[in-house]
Design a protein around this motif. Structure first.
Motif, PDB file in Angstrom:
ATOM      1  N   TYR A 210     104.768  61.091  54.515  1.00  0.00           N
ATOM      2  CA  TYR A 210     105.754  62.138  54.770  1.00  0.00           C
ATOM      3  C   TYR A 210     106.081  62.879  53.476  1.00  0.00           C
ATOM      4  O   TYR A 210     105.933  62.353  52.375  1.00  0.00           O
ATOM      5  CB  TYR A 210     107.038  61.546  55.344  1.00  0.00           C
ATOM      6  N   GLY A 211     106.550  64.120  53.646  1.00  0.00           N
ATOM      7  CA  GLY A 211     107.000  64.868  52.490  1.00  0.00           C
ATOM      8  C   GLY A 211     108.200  64.198  51.836  1.00  0.00           C
ATOM      9  O   GLY A 211     109.077  63.674  52.517  1.00  0.00           O
ATOM     10  N   GLN A 212     108.233  64.209  50.504  1.00  0.00           N
ATOM     11  CA  GLN A 212     109.303  63.536  49.779  1.00  0.00           C
ATOM     12  C   GLN A 212     110.329  64.562  49.300  1.00  0.00           C
ATOM     13  O   GLN A 212     110.007  65.451  48.511  1.00  0.00           O
ATOM     14  CB  GLN A 212     108.728  62.761  48.589  1.00  0.00           C
ATOM     15  N   PRO A 213     111.588  64.451  49.747  1.00  0.00           N
ATOM     16  CA  PRO A 213     112.604  65.421  49.352  1.00  0.00           C
ATOM     17  C   PRO A 213     113.066  65.201  47.916  1.00  0.00           C
ATOM     18  O   PRO A 213     113.039  64.082  47.402  1.00  0.00           O
ATOM     19  CB  PRO A 213     113.740  65.152  50.344  1.00  0.00           C
ATOM     20  N   CYS A 214     113.498  66.267  47.281  1.00  0.00           N
ATOM     21  CA  CYS A 214     114.062  66.180  45.933  1.00  0.00           C
ATOM     22  C   CYS A 214     115.567  65.933  45.970  1.00  0.00           C
ATOM     23  O   CYS A 214     116.173  65.630  44.945  1.00  0.00           O
ATOM     24  CB  CYS A 214     113.777  67.475  45.164  1.00  0.00           C
ATOM     25  N   ASP A 215     116.165  66.076  47.114  1.00  0.00           N
ATOM     26  CA  ASP A 215     117.604  65.923  47.284  1.00  0.00           C
ATOM     27  C   ASP A 215     117.986  64.458  47.121  1.00  0.00           C
ATOM     28  O   ASP A 215     117.484  63.592  47.831  1.00  0.00           O
ATOM     29  CB  ASP A 215     117.987  66.439  48.679  1.00  0.00           C
ATOM     30  N   VAL A 216     118.887  64.153  46.178  1.00  0.00           N
ATOM     31  CA  VAL A 216     119.261  62.765  45.926  1.00  0.00           C
ATOM     32  C   VAL A 216     119.956  62.139  47.130  1.00  0.00           C
ATOM     33  O   VAL A 216     119.925  60.915  47.316  1.00  0.00           O
ATOM     34  CB  VAL A 216     120.169  62.670  44.679  1.00  0.00           C
ATOM     35  N   ALA A 217     120.578  62.959  47.976  1.00  0.00           N
ATOM     36  CA  ALA A 217     121.262  62.422  49.144  1.00  0.00           C
ATOM     37  C   ALA A 217     120.331  62.242  50.336  1.00  0.00           C
ATOM     38  O   ALA A 217     120.746  61.749  51.373  1.00  0.00           O
ATOM     39  CB  ALA A 217     122.425  63.335  49.540  1.00  0.00           C
ATOM     40  N   ALA A 218     119.079  62.663  50.205  1.00  0.00           N
ATOM     41  CA  ALA A 218     118.108  62.500  51.286  1.00  0.00           C
ATOM     42  C   ALA A 218     117.415  61.152  51.156  1.00  0.00           C
ATOM     43  O   ALA A 218     117.482  60.494  50.116  1.00  0.00           O
ATOM     44  CB  ALA A 218     117.086  63.631  51.257  1.00  0.00           C
ATOM     45  N   PHE A 219     116.764  60.733  52.228  1.00  0.00           N
ATOM     46  CA  PHE A 219     116.101  59.436  52.237  1.00  0.00           C
ATOM     47  C   PHE A 219     114.620  59.610  51.900  1.00  0.00           C
ATOM     48  O   PHE A 219     113.893  60.287  52.616  1.00  0.00           O
ATOM     49  CB  PHE A 219     116.227  58.774  53.608  1.00  0.00           C
ATOM     50  N   PRO A 220     114.128  58.976  50.835  1.00  0.00           N
ATOM     51  CA  PRO A 220     112.715  59.133  50.471  1.00  0.00           C
ATOM     52  C   PRO A 220     111.799  58.164  51.199  1.00  0.00           C
ATOM     53  O   PRO A 220     110.586  58.244  51.043  1.00  0.00           O
ATOM     54  CB  PRO A 220     112.727  58.800  48.971  1.00  0.00           C
ATOM     55  N   TRP A 221     112.351  57.264  51.991  1.00  0.00           N
ATOM     56  CA  TRP A 221     111.528  56.190  52.560  1.00  0.00           C
ATOM     57  C   TRP A 221     111.847  56.042  54.034  1.00  0.00           C
ATOM     58  O   TRP A 221     113.013  56.009  54.433  1.00  0.00           O
ATOM     59  CB  TRP A 221     111.814  54.875  51.840  1.00  0.00           C
ATOM     60  N   GLU A 222     110.798  55.955  54.849  1.00  0.00           N
ATOM     61  CA  GLU A 222     110.974  55.685  56.274  1.00  0.00           C
ATOM     62  C   GLU A 222     110.058  54.538  56.667  1.00  0.00           C
ATOM     63  O   GLU A 222     108.858  54.570  56.390  1.00  0.00           O
ATOM     64  CB  GLU A 222     110.656  56.905  57.130  1.00  0.00           C
ATOM     65  N   TYR A 223     110.646  53.528  57.281  1.00  0.00           N
ATOM     66  CA  TYR A 223     109.848  52.381  57.704  1.00  0.00           C
ATOM     67  C   TYR A 223     109.078  52.783  58.960  1.00  0.00           C
ATOM     68  O   TYR A 223     109.651  52.992  60.022  1.00  0.00           O
ATOM     69  CB  TYR A 223     110.758  51.179  57.995  1.00  0.00           C
ATOM     70  N   ASP A 224     107.791  52.921  58.832  1.00  0.00           N
ATOM     71  CA  ASP A 224     106.983  53.372  59.955  1.00  0.00           C
ATOM     72  C   ASP A 224     105.604  52.739  59.866  1.00  0.00           C
ATOM     73  O   ASP A 224     105.104  52.455  58.768  1.00  0.00           O
ATOM     74  CB  ASP A 224     106.857  54.898  59.946  1.00  0.00           C
TER      75      ASP A 224
END
Length: 386
Positions: A210-224
């Motif tokens: 998945y695309g990785q957001p630069c926003d510190v409040a966003a989630f960089p990891w998804e368990y999938d």
């Protein structure tokens, strides 16, 4: 079950040096160390004799707050006479790459000319946002006769049947409609064997990152993960039950050789843990904001691309007198130490001297795929679906 443990996460920086002198206030920014009850440095030789110990880490922002420190942890390696508050102590080995599901379709019992349908149902976090009960596709072929000269024909040419199924499975509809999702986007198909004992191997492909957001409040990891279920039966494609097929018309046996799993201990996962447990780490300014300038207490010691082993210590209050009666749930504590996989020896030696041998999971599973017809050496799994 929910986990109500008060969790403190320590991410050991790459190149971390365990302190050999001083106390918690002498830790440099990011440096992780283990200290005795009197705040002197713990080693593998002296920690067992201490009544309890701390894990601590130096901070970058020390305004109004000292080094980050765990609560009191008391081990017990000398027997029942010692006082221990630890309830769980284990390790999760980091594995950079997830393994993919492998299913073999074996033991074909088809009559010549019989209609055979193979149905695949694929599941992942994103696929299930598009398709109820998974991404489902079916292909149907007529079982070919074995060219042995018998009249009437009594045997099916199993290799040719598998080849015809693969041809259908890999076919693509014309056009570039966004809804035209191909099975080959998620699966690899191959025939193994050249005789009547040949079988079809279906291997799930790795998920797209998945695309990785630069926003510190966003989630960089998804368990999938991607996993699938296989049904093969006689007759045309129908709205087959999404859990089991009809046992009366099965014409082969799907056998799951390997379950898909998740990567473990990746830098993105540990970065996610830093965000999940941030409010437990900072002395003040405990909320994460989208504008980085407001997150003065947020510190990340993760190195991108690094794989980490994770150590877990769950424990109760050291002084049981601090547990007072009340109509509430007692909260225990958890310490998670994320250590780069190539520098675990020093920390693990100290912790094992205090807590005993660590219970860890097995080494990473690796899979070597093949497109030949060589017979594989595999074993079935006993893990329950999915």
């Amino acid at each position: 079950m929910a986990d109500f443990s008060l969790t403190t996460l320590f991410v050991v920086p790459v190149g971390n040096t365990l302190p050999s002198s001083g106390s918690t206030q002498n830790l440099t920014a990011g440096q992780v160390g283990i200290f005795l009850n009197d705040y002197t440095v713990a080693t593998a030789g002296n920690i067992a004799a201490a009544p309890y110990f701390y894990v601590a880490q130096g901070r970058t922002n020390t305004y109004l707050q000292g080094s980050k420190r765990s609560d009191k942890i008391a081990g017990c390696v000398t027997g029942a006479a010692c006082k221990s508050n630890v309830t769980e102590w284990y390790k999760s080995n980091g594995c950079a790459t997830a393994v993919n599901q492998v299913t073999d379709v074996v033991d074909f019992t088809v009559k010549p000319g019989e209609i055979v349908t193979l149905t695949l149902r694929g599941f992942s976090s994103y696929l299930e946002t598009l398709y109820f009960n998974g991404f489902t596709r079916s292909v149907t072929v007529n079982a070919p006769c074995l060219g042995c000269g018998d009249d009437p024909c009594t045997d099916v040419d199993v290799p040719q049947l598998i080849d015809e199924l693969i041809l259908k499975l890999e076919s693509r509809a014309p056009g570039d409609n966004p809804d035209n999702i191909y099975l080959s986007d998620f699966y690899q198909f191959q025939r193994l064997g050249n005789n009547q004992s040949a079988f079809l191997r279906i291997t799930g492909k790795p998920l797209t990152k998945y695309g990785q957001p630069c926003d510190v409040a966003a989630f960089p990891w998804e368990y999938d993960r991607f996993y699938f279920r296989t049904f093969i039966f006689s007759g045309p494609a129908t709205t087959a039950d999404f859990i089991v097929d009809d046992p009366c018309n099965r014409v082969a046996t799907p056998v799951i050789r390997q379950r898909s799993n998740y990567p473990v201990g990746t830098s993105a996962e540990v970065q996610q843990l830093e965000k999940n447990f941030y409010s437990y780490q900072a002395g003040y300014l405990k909320h994460l904001y989208r504008m980085g300038g407001y997150n003065e207490n947020f510190e990340s010691w993760v190195t991108d691309g690094q794989i980490y082993d994770l150590y877990y210590i769950r424990f109760n209050e050291y002084n049981r007198s601090e547990y007072q009666w009340g109509d509430y749930i007692y909260e225990d504590s958890m310490v998670i130490i994320a250590v780069p996989s190539n520098q675990t020896s020093g920390i693990e030696a100290i912790l094992e001297a205090a807590l005993g041998p660590v219970a860890g999971d097995t080494s990473c599973i690796t899979t070597t795929s093949t497109t030949t017809t060589v017979w594989p050496s595999t074993s079935t799994t006993t893990t329950l679906i999915p």
